[in-house]
Design an enzyme around this catalytic site. Structure first.
Site, mmCIF file in Angstrom:
data_model
loop_
_atom_site.group_PDB
_atom_site.id
_atom_site.type_symbol
_atom_site.label_atom_id
_atom_site.label_comp_id
_atom_site.label_asym_id
_atom_site.label_seq_id
_atom_site.Cartn_x
_atom_site.Cartn_y
_atom_site.Cartn_z
ATOM 1 N N GLN A 148 0.834 -1.191 0.000
ATOM 2 C CA GLN A 148 0.000 0.000 0.000
ATOM 3 C C GLN A 148 0.870 1.242 0.000
ATOM 4 O O GLN A 148 2.006 1.196 0.456
ATOM 5 C CB GLN A 148 -0.875 0.037 1.257
ATOM 6 C CG GLN A 148 -1.892 -1.068 1.310
ATOM 7 C CD GLN A 148 -2.778 -0.940 2.527
ATOM 8 O OE1 GLN A 148 -2.339 -0.471 3.573
ATOM 9 N NE2 GLN A 148 -4.019 -1.353 2.404
ATOM 10 N N HIS A 160 0.129 7.105 7.900
ATOM 11 C CA HIS A 160 -0.361 7.238 9.273
ATOM 12 C C HIS A 160 0.043 8.603 9.794
ATOM 13 O O HIS A 160 1.230 8.918 9.834
ATOM 14 C CB HIS A 160 0.209 6.129 10.159
ATOM 15 C CG HIS A 160 -0.348 4.790 9.792
ATOM 16 N ND1 HIS A 160 0.372 3.840 9.130
ATOM 17 C CD2 HIS A 160 -1.590 4.296 9.946
ATOM 18 C CE1 HIS A 160 -0.399 2.793 8.903
ATOM 19 N NE2 HIS A 160 -1.600 3.038 9.383
ATOM 20 N N LYS A 216 -15.569 6.823 8.895
ATOM 21 C CA LYS A 216 -14.523 6.945 7.869
ATOM 22 C C LYS A 216 -15.072 7.649 6.649
ATOM 23 O O LYS A 216 -16.281 7.759 6.474
ATOM 24 C CB LYS A 216 -13.973 5.569 7.498
ATOM 25 C CG LYS A 216 -15.038 4.599 7.022
ATOM 26 C CD LYS A 216 -14.475 3.178 6.913
ATOM 27 C CE LYS A 216 -15.589 2.208 6.546
ATOM 28 N NZ LYS A 216 -15.401 1.430 5.357
ATOM 29 N N ASP A 223 0.790 3.541 2.137
ATOM 30 C CA ASP A 223 0.107 3.674 3.415
ATOM 31 C C ASP A 223 0.548 4.936 4.151
ATOM 32 O O ASP A 223 1.714 5.315 4.098
ATOM 33 C CB ASP A 223 0.441 2.449 4.270
ATOM 34 C CG ASP A 223 -0.689 2.087 5.196
ATOM 35 O OD1 ASP A 223 -1.694 2.808 5.204
ATOM 36 O OD2 ASP A 223 -0.556 1.077 5.911
HETATM 37 ZN ZN LIG Z 1 -3.410 1.976 9.275
#
Ligand SMILES: [Zn+2]
Ligand SMILES: [Zn+2]
Length: 598
Positions: free
Chosen positions: A338, A342, A421, A340
């Site tokens: 991914q 954070h 979300k 990704d």
């Molecule tokens: Zn996560």
């Protein structure tokens, strides 16, 4: 952290003939009833599973004495037409639970009996049925008024489907069909299905030599050189978007001891989807997600309110034990990466950080020509936390959507059990909707990991973590864009951006100079010096969807020029080589959607 109840939720709603969502759902679900009635005429002992409306159509699952054949589908379609001609009204009636159970037992429908048994009292004490002609079905409705109201339909295919998606339960036969308001709509849909078959990324991946799958590692792609070129371009772009958004990159281990997954909650809730391994004296899991490890990085220092937000990007391998039976290509893989993200931030930074996420998402999708649509998924029935918490968390996402100036739809009850979300959707060139990124503001994980930061006043507070991946996984993204572009990637993405084609052997030397000039500008170019005819080489390059072909002969070599021919058919003559290289490099650098699809 994507440990959400989505799959559970969709399985539950399928079992219950969920009510109409889209305008055509009532008609689609009615078509499923008509199909089930037709199947019972052909196979009088058939046992019925479930038959919901789905996007663009409907299906019904049956337990049948033998496998269905294409001829069966024709017979079933004919019987359906007879019911449409008879124009039976759909009529609703209700019974209490025991009478309904007795009725379905007498009818020899054990799966329906099981559905009733599993209904909770909250679903109501009375059970509703819908009947048309002699056929009746346990059903919530709604339906169209009568069978004559069905539009033009077609049965499409059959597939095996485990009862309740459970491998330990019987395998049923699913029939897919589609029904539309007008013949033109049906024709258009059938055309889209044909077109989708041609664009199937598994086929194009093979034809364009991007990747392959092998039984030696099921549901995991092997990337070929051209596929990797595509991957690297995607990665470069994603990382540029992150860098401009103030991210730093981290990388975290794949083999992680079970204690971490116990802290994160994955061991309890997600273990079935994890590969575990017994590492001599320790039980470990291959990581299915990056989030918990970013929490450990956060905890290596005492953080102050001034350190936040901390934006971490992680492009590590992930491993998920997906079922390998399905031939889903890139859409269900066991190893994935991914892009990704954070973001660890203070509670008062959540709105700004979610707003930043939405901005980065729109920017990253732009050079693909995609305009994302957003949905705010709110608290589900089964949730952690108080209503005050959910009011606050949903309110922040709403404020962020407002700040980003973007319209959005609501998806009531669609949130994860621990947080609301924002889901991001794309429509591709065939008008198919894809769910891509998800942005979550998560207050749970920092608590599980006992994260803190020191406030201005010297006290301690918990940060919030915002999770998102913009492509989602590279694998799925490559599947989606391969089908969207039908393999004709814009020049900035194309694995080979230009092919130089010498007309005769004496032009090979100049062709190599042209290639070197392109390579010098960072472009991916090859020379096709096979002893094929020029026309055949052009045809091959065209088949490989190379954006630009440069056929070079005497005149070009003399003038140090090229005669570019785009895959769209556009041609020009005698363009000075330097000018052409600068022009192509500029389009690639600007990530233009070029050449425009024909
Ligand atoms: Zn996560
Ligand atoms: Zn029904």
């Amino acid at each position: 952290m994507a440990l959400d109840g989505d799959e559970v939720r969709s399985a539950a709603s399928e079992l219950l003939d969920a009510g109409a969502h889209a305008p055509l759902d009532a008609m689609r679900h009615s078509a499923a009833h008509v199909m089930a009635a037709a199947v019972l005429e052909v196979f009088p002992g058939a046992k019925l599973g479930i038959g919901p409306a789905i996007r663009d159509g409907f299906y019904y699952d049956f337990d049948l004495p033998r496998p269905l054949t294409p001829a069966d589908l024709e017979t079933i379609e004919e019987r359906m037409r007879a019911q449409v001609a008879a124009d039976h009204p759909f009529e609703r009636f209700e019974e209490d639970r025991s009478a309904a159970t007795a009725r379905l037992e007498a009818a020899g429908q054990p799966y329906k009996v099981e559905i009733i048994r599993d209904l909770s009292d909250a679903d109501g004490a009375v059970i509703s049925f819908y009947q048309h002609g002699p056929f009746m079905d346990l059903c919530r409705g709604p339906h169209v008024a009568s069978t004559g109201k069905l539009g033009p339909f077609k049965l499409l295919s059959t597939a095996g489907a485990y009862w309740r998606g459970d491998e330990t339960r019987p395998m049923l036969q699913r029939i897919y069909g589609t029904v539309w308001e007008t013949q033109a709509d049906l024709d258009q849909h059938l055309w889209r299905l044909e077109e989708a078959k041609k664009r199937d990324h598994r086929k194009l991946g093979r034809d364009l030599d991007l990747f392959s799958f092998h039984p030696e590692s099921p549901a995991a792609p092997f990337w070929h050189p051209k596929g990797m070129a595509l991957w690297r371009e995607l990665e470069k772009w994603s990382w540029q978007v992150r860098q401009d958004g103030g991210f730093d990159e981290v990388r975290t281990p794949a083999v992680v001891r079970k204690e971490l997954w116990e802290t994160s909650g994955h061991w309890a809730l997600y273990q079935d989807n994890m590969f575990t391994l017994d590492d001599s004296d320790h039980l470990s899991g291959l990581k299915p997600m990056n989030c918990p490890e970013s929490m450990l990085i956060y905890k290596t220092q005492l953080r102050s309110y001034r350190d936040l937000p901390m934006r971490l990007a992680d492009y590590s391998w992930l491993f998920r034990r997906e079922r390998t039976g399905a031939l889903a290509g890139m859409f269900r893989v066991r190893q994935l990466t991914q892009d990704d993200s954070h973001v660890l931030c203070r509670d008062d930074q959540v709105i700004d950080e979610v707003n930043l996420a939405l901005t980065l998402i729109r920017r990253q999708y732009e050079p693909f020509g995609f305009e994302p649509r957003f949905k705010l998924a709110t608290r589900p029935e089964k949730k952690l936390g108080t209503d005050e918490f959910w009011d606050m968390a949903e309110g922040k996402l709403k404020d962020a959507l407002k700040a980003a100036g973007t319209p959005y739809e609501l998806d009531p009850g669609g949130g994860a059990f621990y947080a609301p979300k924002i889901d991001v959707f794309l429509d591709d060139a065939l008008g198919r909707e894809w769910q891509m990124a998800t942005v979550q503001a998560d207050y749970q994980l920092p608590q599980r990991f006992d994260l803190e930061y020191r406030t201005a006043e010297g006290g301690f507070e918990r940060p919030v973590v915002i999770h998102y991946a913009i492509y989602g996984s590279f694998e799925r993204w490559i599947g989606v864009i391969t089908e969207h572009f039908a393999g004709a990637f814009p020049a900035w993405l194309a694995p080979v951006q230009a092919v130089v084609i010498p007309i005769a052997d004496r032009h090979v030397e100049y062709a190599n100079e042209v290639r070197a000039a392109l390579a010098g500008a960072g472009l991916r170019a090859t020379v096709d010096d096979r002893s094929e005819r020029m026309q055949a080489k052009v045809r091959d390059a065209q088949g490989q969807q190379v954006p630009v072909m440069l056929v070079v002969g005497d005149r070009d070599a003399e003038a140090r020029a090229v005669s570019p021919r785009l895959r769209t058919g556009e041609q020009s003559q005698g363009v000075p080589l330097d000018e052409f290289v600068t022009d192509l490099a500029g389009r690639v650098q600007r990530r233009e959607l070029w050449p425009q699809p024909a």
